[in-house]
Design a protein around this motif. Structure first.
Motif, PDB file in Angstrom:
ATOM      1  N   LEU A  13       0.826  -1.214   0.000  1.00 52.89           N
ATOM      2  CA  LEU A  13       0.000   0.000   0.000  1.00 52.89           C
ATOM      3  C   LEU A  13       0.863   1.267   0.000  1.00 52.89           C
ATOM      4  CD1 LEU A  13      -2.949  -0.914   2.394  1.00 52.89           C
ATOM      5  CD2 LEU A  13      -3.054  -0.451  -0.056  1.00 52.89           C
ATOM      6  N   ILE A  14       1.935   1.280   0.785  1.00 54.94           N
ATOM      7  CA  ILE A  14       2.825   2.440   0.822  1.00 54.94           C
ATOM      8  C   ILE A  14       3.466   2.664  -0.549  1.00 54.94           C
ATOM      9  CG2 ILE A  14       5.004   3.309   1.773  1.00 54.94           C
ATOM     10  CD1 ILE A  14       4.133   2.029   4.469  1.00 54.94           C
ATOM     11  N   LEU A  15       3.922   1.580  -1.177  1.00 51.57           N
ATOM     12  CA  LEU A  15       4.517   1.695  -2.511  1.00 51.57           C
ATOM     13  C   LEU A  15       3.493   2.181  -3.537  1.00 51.57           C
ATOM     14  CD1 LEU A  15       6.767  -1.494  -2.638  1.00 51.57           C
ATOM     15  CD2 LEU A  15       7.511   0.882  -2.451  1.00 51.57           C
ATOM     16  N   LEU A  16       2.277   1.674  -3.465  1.00 51.50           N
ATOM     17  CA  LEU A  16       1.229   2.083  -4.399  1.00 51.50           C
ATOM     18  C   LEU A  16       0.884   3.563  -4.229  1.00 51.50           C
ATOM     19  CD1 LEU A  16      -0.827   1.225  -6.564  1.00 51.50           C
ATOM     20  CD2 LEU A  16      -2.415   0.741  -4.706  1.00 51.50           C
ATOM     21  N   VAL A  17       0.718   4.016  -2.987  1.00 55.24           N
ATOM     22  CA  VAL A  17       0.417   5.426  -2.728  1.00 55.24           C
ATOM     23  C   VAL A  17       1.583   6.309  -3.189  1.00 55.24           C
ATOM     24  CG1 VAL A  17       0.033   7.132  -0.894  1.00 55.24           C
ATOM     25  CG2 VAL A  17      -1.237   4.985  -0.885  1.00 55.24           C
ATOM     26  N   GLY A  18       2.806   5.899  -2.926  1.00 52.28           N
ATOM     27  CA  GLY A  18       3.978   6.653  -3.375  1.00 52.28           C
ATOM     28  C   GLY A  18       4.031   6.765  -4.887  1.00 52.28           C
ATOM     29  N   TYR A  19       3.736   5.668  -5.569  1.00 50.50           N
ATOM     30  CA  TYR A  19       3.720   5.675  -7.033  1.00 50.50           C
ATOM     31  C   TYR A  19       2.632   6.608  -7.566  1.00 50.50           C
ATOM     32  CZ  TYR A  19       3.055   4.143 -11.829  1.00 50.50           C
ATOM     33  OH  TYR A  19       2.912   4.116 -13.193  1.00 50.50           O
ATOM     34  N   LEU A  20       1.449   6.567  -6.970  1.00 45.29           N
ATOM     35  CA  LEU A  20       0.360   7.435  -7.410  1.00 45.29           C
ATOM     36  C   LEU A  20       0.692   8.914  -7.182  1.00 45.29           C
ATOM     37  CD1 LEU A  20      -2.747   5.395  -6.217  1.00 45.29           C
ATOM     38  CD2 LEU A  20      -1.949   5.721  -8.569  1.00 45.29           C
ATOM     39  N   ILE A  21       1.320   9.232  -6.060  1.00 44.88           N
ATOM     40  CA  ILE A  21       1.716  10.621  -5.797  1.00 44.88           C
ATOM     41  C   ILE A  21       2.769  11.064  -6.807  1.00 44.88           C
ATOM     42  CG2 ILE A  21       2.953  12.110  -4.156  1.00 44.88           C
ATOM     43  CD1 ILE A  21       1.503  10.538  -1.913  1.00 44.88           C
ATOM     44  N   TRP A  22       3.737  10.216  -7.108  1.00 41.80           N
ATOM     45  CA  TRP A  22       4.782  10.524  -8.079  1.00 41.80           C
ATOM     46  C   TRP A  22       4.181  10.766  -9.462  1.00 41.80           C
ATOM     47  CZ3 TRP A  22       6.620   7.289 -12.167  1.00 41.80           C
ATOM     48  CH2 TRP A  22       7.747   7.780 -12.810  1.00 41.80           C
ATOM     49  N   ARG A  23       3.246   9.911  -9.890  1.00 41.04           N
ATOM     50  CA  ARG A  23       2.605  10.083 -11.204  1.00 41.04           C
ATOM     51  C   ARG A  23       1.780  11.372 -11.248  1.00 41.04           C
ATOM     52  NH1 ARG A  23       3.978   8.245 -15.684  1.00 41.04           N
ATOM     53  NH2 ARG A  23       1.864   8.372 -16.388  1.00 41.04           N
ATOM     54  N   PHE A  24       1.092  11.685 -10.164  1.00 41.22           N
ATOM     55  CA  PHE A  24       0.291  12.905 -10.110  1.00 41.22           C
ATOM     56  C   PHE A  24       1.183  14.138 -10.220  1.00 41.22           C
ATOM     57  CE2 PHE A  24      -1.963  16.267  -7.690  1.00 41.22           C
ATOM     58  CZ  PHE A  24      -3.074  16.385  -8.514  1.00 41.22           C
ATOM     59  N   GLN A  25       2.331  14.148  -9.549  1.00 43.80           N
ATOM     60  CA  GLN A  25       3.258  15.275  -9.641  1.00 43.80           C
ATOM     61  C   GLN A  25       3.833  15.406 -11.052  1.00 43.80           C
ATOM     62  OE1 GLN A  25       5.978  14.479  -6.413  1.00 43.80           O
ATOM     63  NE2 GLN A  25       4.924  15.921  -5.066  1.00 43.80           N
ATOM     64  N   ARG A  26       4.147  14.298 -11.684  1.00 46.14           N
ATOM     65  CA  ARG A  26       4.641  14.348 -13.070  1.00 46.14           C
ATOM     66  C   ARG A  26       3.557  14.893 -13.992  1.00 46.14           C
ATOM     67  NH1 ARG A  26       7.242   9.568 -15.702  1.00 46.14           N
ATOM     68  NH2 ARG A  26       7.463  11.147 -17.290  1.00 46.14           N
ATOM     69  N   TRP A  27       2.320  14.518 -13.749  1.00 49.80           N
ATOM     70  CA  TRP A  27       1.217  15.022 -14.566  1.00 49.80           C
ATOM     71  C   TRP A  27       1.072  16.536 -14.371  1.00 49.80           C
ATOM     72  CZ3 TRP A  27      -3.598  17.081 -12.976  1.00 49.80           C
ATOM     73  CH2 TRP A  27      -4.504  17.305 -14.025  1.00 49.80           C
ATOM     74  N   LEU A  28       1.169  17.008 -13.120  1.00 50.05           N
ATOM     75  CA  LEU A  28       1.079  18.441 -12.848  1.00 50.05           C
ATOM     76  C   LEU A  28       2.226  19.201 -13.502  1.00 50.05           C
ATOM     77  CD1 LEU A  28       0.004  18.674  -9.092  1.00 50.05           C
ATOM     78  CD2 LEU A  28      -1.346  19.234 -11.110  1.00 50.05           C
ATOM     79  N   ASP A  29       3.429  18.672 -13.443  1.00 50.14           N
ATOM     80  CA  ASP A  29       4.592  19.332 -14.045  1.00 50.14           C
ATOM     81  C   ASP A  29       4.484  19.394 -15.558  1.00 50.14           C
ATOM     82  OD1 ASP A  29       5.687  19.729 -11.564  1.00 50.14           O
ATOM     83  OD2 ASP A  29       7.021  17.992 -11.674  1.00 50.14           O
ATOM     84  N   GLY A  30       3.833  18.449 -16.166  1.00 52.32           N
ATOM     85  CA  GLY A  30       3.773  18.387 -17.617  1.00 52.32           C
ATOM     86  C   GLY A  30       2.612  19.112 -18.244  1.00 52.32           C
ATOM     87  N   THR A  31       1.707  19.688 -17.453  1.00 53.68           N
ATOM     88  CA  THR A  31       0.522  20.314 -18.036  1.00 53.68           C
ATOM     89  C   THR A  31       0.853  21.562 -18.837  1.00 53.68           C
ATOM     90  OG1 THR A  31       0.118  21.502 -15.977  1.00 53.68           O
ATOM     91  CG2 THR A  31      -1.076  19.435 -16.302  1.00 53.68           C
ATOM     92  N   GLY A  32       1.867  22.340 -18.452  1.00 49.83           N
ATOM     93  CA  GLY A  32       2.178  23.564 -19.157  1.00 49.83           C
ATOM     94  C   GLY A  32       3.206  23.401 -20.262  1.00 49.83           C
ATOM     95  N   THR A  33       3.796  22.240 -20.377  1.00 49.76           N
ATOM     96  CA  THR A  33       4.865  22.055 -21.356  1.00 49.76           C
ATOM     97  C   THR A  33       4.467  20.995 -22.367  1.00 49.76           C
ATOM     98  OG1 THR A  33       5.921  20.439 -19.925  1.00 49.76           O
ATOM     99  CG2 THR A  33       6.662  22.709 -19.715  1.00 49.76           C
ATOM    100  N   ARG A  34       3.571  21.362 -23.232  1.00 56.26           N
ATOM    101  CA  ARG A  34       3.169  20.438 -24.285  1.00 56.26           C
ATOM    102  C   ARG A  34       4.226  20.454 -25.377  1.00 56.26           C
ATOM    103  NH1 ARG A  34      -1.479  22.023 -27.951  1.00 56.26           N
ATOM    104  NH2 ARG A  34      -0.177  21.511 -29.684  1.00 56.26           N
ATOM    105  N   ARG A  35       4.795  19.323 -25.643  1.00 57.04           N
ATOM    106  CA  ARG A  35       5.853  19.244 -26.640  1.00 57.04           C
ATOM    107  C   ARG A  35       5.275  18.914 -27.996  1.00 57.04           C
ATOM    108  NH1 ARG A  35      11.438  18.561 -24.509  1.00 57.04           N
ATOM    109  NH2 ARG A  35      11.159  19.056 -22.349  1.00 57.04           N
ATOM    110  N   ARG A  36       5.843  19.563 -28.992  1.00 60.57           N
ATOM    111  CA  ARG A  36       5.431  19.313 -30.361  1.00 60.57           C
ATOM    112  C   ARG A  36       6.278  18.175 -30.912  1.00 60.57           C
ATOM    113  NH1 ARG A  36       2.307  23.249 -32.434  1.00 60.57           N
ATOM    114  NH2 ARG A  36       2.808  22.609 -34.528  1.00 60.57           N
ATOM    115  N   ARG A  37       5.664  17.351 -31.697  1.00 59.22           N
ATOM    116  CA  ARG A  37       6.390  16.247 -32.324  1.00 59.22           C
ATOM    117  C   ARG A  37       7.156  16.752 -33.529  1.00 59.22           C
ATOM    118  NH1 ARG A  37       2.950  11.410 -33.709  1.00 59.22           N
ATOM    119  NH2 ARG A  37       4.994  10.836 -34.444  1.00 59.22           N
ATOM    120  N   ILE A  38       8.319  16.183 -33.733  1.00 63.07           N
ATOM    121  CA  ILE A  38       9.115  16.516 -34.905  1.00 63.07           C
ATOM    122  C   ILE A  38       8.435  15.871 -36.109  1.00 63.07           C
ATOM    123  CG2 ILE A  38      11.349  16.256 -36.031  1.00 63.07           C
ATOM    124  CD1 ILE A  38      11.549  18.026 -33.591  1.00 63.07           C
ATOM    125  N   PRO A  39       8.028  16.669 -37.100  1.00 64.41           N
ATOM    126  CA  PRO A  39       7.339  16.080 -38.257  1.00 64.41           C
ATOM    127  C   PRO A  39       8.296  15.317 -39.156  1.00 64.41           C
ATOM    128  CG  PRO A  39       7.620  18.436 -38.558  1.00 64.41           C
ATOM    129  CD  PRO A  39       8.120  18.110 -37.182  1.00 64.41           C
TER     130      PRO A  39
END
Length: 150
Positions: A13-39
């Motif tokens: 449970l501790i590992l699962l909660v830690g993983y979910l918090i880590w993924r949520f923080q990565r999602w928050l950090d990535g919301t303003g930096t949408r990367r464009r794909r190289i065509p």
């Protein structure tokens, strides 16, 4: 349930909660930096610029690419514009954006002129290794990189 079973369940449970918090923080950090794909286009025109780039060891990935831009002023008025990147090329693992010199709008090799004309392209594609400025009248390729200290 034995004492060891409870310990294993708590660790999971501790590992699962830690993983979910880590993924949520990565999602928050990535919301303003949408990367464009190289065509990558298959229909690349065979012209003098492509020949010069290929002669210098670059592999051309895409031709002229339009990047639409919408600006909102005072939350009401919308303006539209666009930027064009002439080519995308690759050499080894590095990808470069290419801007071809224009007769009517030559690039002065001063810090402010290079910044004003080419920095927006570097900011749109931060994963690019730099910008190649191709001057066909001199048959020269200039590699320009930006380092921004914040």
């Amino acid at each position: 349930m034995e004492n060891g079973d409870v310990t294993v369940i708590l660790i999971i449970l501790i590992l699962l909660v830690g993983y979910l918090i880590w993924r949520f923080q990565r999602w928050l950090d990535g919301t303003g930096t949408r990367r464009r794909r190289i065509p990558r286009h298959s229909d690349i025109p065979q012209d003098d610029v492509v020949e010069l780039l290929e002669g210098a060891g670059f592999h051309v990935l895409a031709g002229k690419t339009k990047i639409p831009i919408t600006m909102t002023i005072n939350q009401r008025e919308q303006l539209e514009s666009r930027l064009f990147i002439d080519y995308f090329v690759q050499k080894e693992e590095d990808i470069y954006l290419v801007k071809v010199a224009k007769e009517r709008k030559p690039l002065e090799m001063t810090g402010s002129s290079v910044r004003d004309m080419l920095l927006p392209y570097s900011l749109i594609y931060p994963e690019a290794a730099g910008i190649l400025y191709v001057d066909m009248t001199l048959s020269k390729i200039k590699k320009i990189t930006f380092t921004i200290e914040v």
